[in-house]
Design a protein around this motif. Structure first.
Motif, short mmCIF file in Angstrom:
data_model
loop_
_atom_site.label_atom_id
_atom_site.label_comp_id
_atom_site.label_asym_id
_atom_site.label_seq_id
_atom_site.Cartn_x
_atom_site.Cartn_y
_atom_site.Cartn_z
N PRO A 27 0.81 -1.17 0.03
CA PRO A 27 -0.05 -0.05 0.07
C PRO A 27 0.80 1.30 0.00
O PRO A 27 0.42 2.24 -0.73
CB PRO A 27 -0.90 -0.26 1.08
CG PRO A 27 -1.11 -1.51 1.41
CD PRO A 27 0.15 -2.14 0.90
N PRO A 28 1.95 1.43 0.72
CA PRO A 28 2.80 2.54 0.83
C PRO A 28 3.12 2.93 -0.81
O PRO A 28 3.39 4.16 -0.94
CB PRO A 28 3.78 2.43 1.45
CG PRO A 28 3.55 1.50 2.34
CD PRO A 28 2.60 0.48 1.75
N LEU A 29 2.97 2.18 -1.64
CA LEU A 29 3.38 2.55 -2.91
C LEU A 29 2.12 3.49 -4.03
O LEU A 29 2.35 3.83 -4.84
CB LEU A 29 3.68 1.34 -3.92
CG LEU A 29 4.91 0.44 -3.32
CD1 LEU A 29 5.06 -0.97 -4.32
CD2 LEU A 29 6.37 1.29 -3.59
N LEU A 30 1.11 3.09 -3.24
CA LEU A 30 -0.20 3.68 -3.91
C LEU A 30 -0.51 5.07 -3.40
O LEU A 30 -1.16 5.60 -2.51
CB LEU A 30 -1.36 2.97 -3.46
CG LEU A 30 -1.13 1.42 -3.68
CD1 LEU A 30 -2.64 0.68 -3.11
CD2 LEU A 30 -1.22 1.09 -5.21
N ARG A 31 0.77 6.06 -4.08
CA ARG A 31 0.45 7.52 -3.67
C ARG A 31 0.16 8.36 -4.69
O ARG A 31 0.46 8.38 -5.80
CB ARG A 31 2.00 7.73 -3.42
CG ARG A 31 2.78 7.39 -2.14
CD ARG A 31 2.48 8.29 -0.87
NE ARG A 31 2.75 9.48 -1.42
CZ ARG A 31 4.06 10.12 -1.27
NH1 ARG A 31 4.97 9.34 -0.60
NH2 ARG A 31 4.35 11.23 -1.21
N TRP A 32 -1.17 8.73 -4.49
CA TRP A 32 -1.68 9.48 -5.41
C TRP A 32 -1.14 11.07 -5.39
O TRP A 32 -1.73 12.01 -6.27
CB TRP A 32 -3.24 9.47 -5.21
CG TRP A 32 -3.73 8.20 -5.05
CD1 TRP A 32 -4.44 7.68 -4.16
CD2 TRP A 32 -3.45 6.97 -5.96
NE1 TRP A 32 -4.33 6.25 -3.99
CE2 TRP A 32 -3.88 5.66 -5.20
CE3 TRP A 32 -2.31 6.67 -6.81
CZ2 TRP A 32 -3.64 4.32 -5.78
CZ3 TRP A 32 -2.52 5.38 -7.41
CH2 TRP A 32 -3.04 4.57 -6.61
N ASP A 33 -0.56 11.64 -4.49
CA ASP A 33 -0.24 12.77 -4.21
C ASP A 33 1.18 13.39 -4.94
O ASP A 33 1.36 14.55 -5.16
CB ASP A 33 0.00 13.41 -2.76
CG ASP A 33 1.12 12.47 -2.15
OD1 ASP A 33 1.31 11.40 -2.59
OD2 ASP A 33 1.70 12.88 -1.29
#
Length: 333
Positions: free
Chosen positions: A72-78
């Protein structure tokens, strides 16, 4: 047969494209590497990226197959949209390669740049063409719930392409609880928000054939659905509807009927919680999940579930058949 539908992977390397992207730093005297991504520093073992190590870990835990999604930490939308799109493609190609070396026992899910809903929808064709079975999304994206109407075209494209969706609860800092609660209570809250937003914002109605699952049984959602059902029907215990008592009557399927279209991983840490999920939602809605390798598995995997003395049909549904239905795989062991 056990299919673990909630397991994570991390690429062992990243291109040196920009300072925005993750990097992996060696750990002296160890094959481990440290994922460095903005404020995140996470020591990762080889099992996160090495197919041989994963197969060994699966054998040790009694797991026949894994559904692997990005950590999950790879799922960075910012991040800047171009960087997120580049990272998503890199991660998707890595997961596809990991699955290709998994002897048919590693089933991959990809990621899409959800900060750009149109770009995310466009990436789905590549995810399918890479041989991945679906896509992992987060419970919220830049402050918007995943069921927000802006993501409807994305989900419609998932439905059209036949891709499964895995909604991973992503805790976000809140002034209402301390940071120490993020990994516990906030995860449950986020799961409930995600499922409720899929229902109340119209995604479930618009995409009746979407195959969607929620991490950790969508947190508090299964406890809130009976209340929503009462508001819609006026009835306790799913008894005969009482329109005169319905607070918010509505046409179409009831909230409980909609909830029984979704899948839920049964990583809820207590046999009593699993029993509730089976009774309320049905054994045909639950999946095995472990959060491996971010968390250690039970020894063996699904030990609590296997000790509950479920009948054979219920047990086989939860341990593998539902996973095949969710991923649209042949219904054979």
């Amino acid at each position: 047969m056990i299919v673990d539908t909630h397991a994570h992977a991390i690429p062992g390397r990243y291109p040196e494209r920009s300072s925005c992207l993750p990097r992996m730093e060696p750990v002296q005297g160890s094959p481990d590497r440290t994922l460095v991504f903005d404020q995140v520093r996470f020591r990762a073992k080889e099992v996160f990226w090495d197919a041989e190590r994963r197969l060994e870990a699966m054998d040790a835990a009694g797991v026949d197959a894994e559904v692997v999604s990005p950590m999950p930490p790879l799922l960075r939308w910012d991040l800047p949209s171009a960087e997120v799109a580049f990272l998503a493609r890199h991660v998707n190609e890595f997961v596809a390669e990991l699955a290709a070396h998994g002897s048919g026992r590693i089933l991959g899910l990809g990621m899409a740049p959800l900060g750009d809903p149109d770009g995310a929808a466009a990436e789905l064709a590549t995810i399918r063409d890479l041989g991945l079975h679906g896509v992992e999304v987060t419970s919220s994206v830049l402050g918007a719930s995943i069921g927000d109407e802006k993501f409807l075209p994305f989900f419609q494209e998932c439905e059209r392409l036949g891709l499964a969706v895995f909604v991973h609860a992503m805790p976000a800092a809140t002034a209402r609880l301390p940071r120490s609660a993020l990994a516990t209570y906030v995860v449950g809250i986020e799961g409930a928000y995600a499922a409720a937003s899929i229902v109340t914002n119209g995604v479930a109605d618009a995409c009746p054939d979407l195959r969607i699952s929620f991490s950790h049984a969508a947190g508090g959602y299964p406890l809130t659905v009976p209340r929503a059902n009462y508001f819609a029907t006026g009835a306790w215990n799913e008894e005969e509807p009482r329109p005169d008592r319905a607070v918010a009557p509505s046409e179409g399927p009831t909230p409980l009927e909609v909830a029984r279209r979704f899948y839920y991983d049964s990583l809820v840490f207590d046999r009593r919680a699993i029993a509730y999920l089976i009774e309320l939602l049905g054994a045909d809605r639950l999946l095995v999940g472990s959060d491996f390798a971010a968390m250690p598995r039970e020894e063996p995997c699904a030990r609590t579930l296997l000790a509950m003395e479920l009948d054979a049909e219920q047990l086989e549904d939860i341990t593998w058949r539902n996973a095949h239905r969710w991923l649209d795989l042949p219904a054979s062991g």
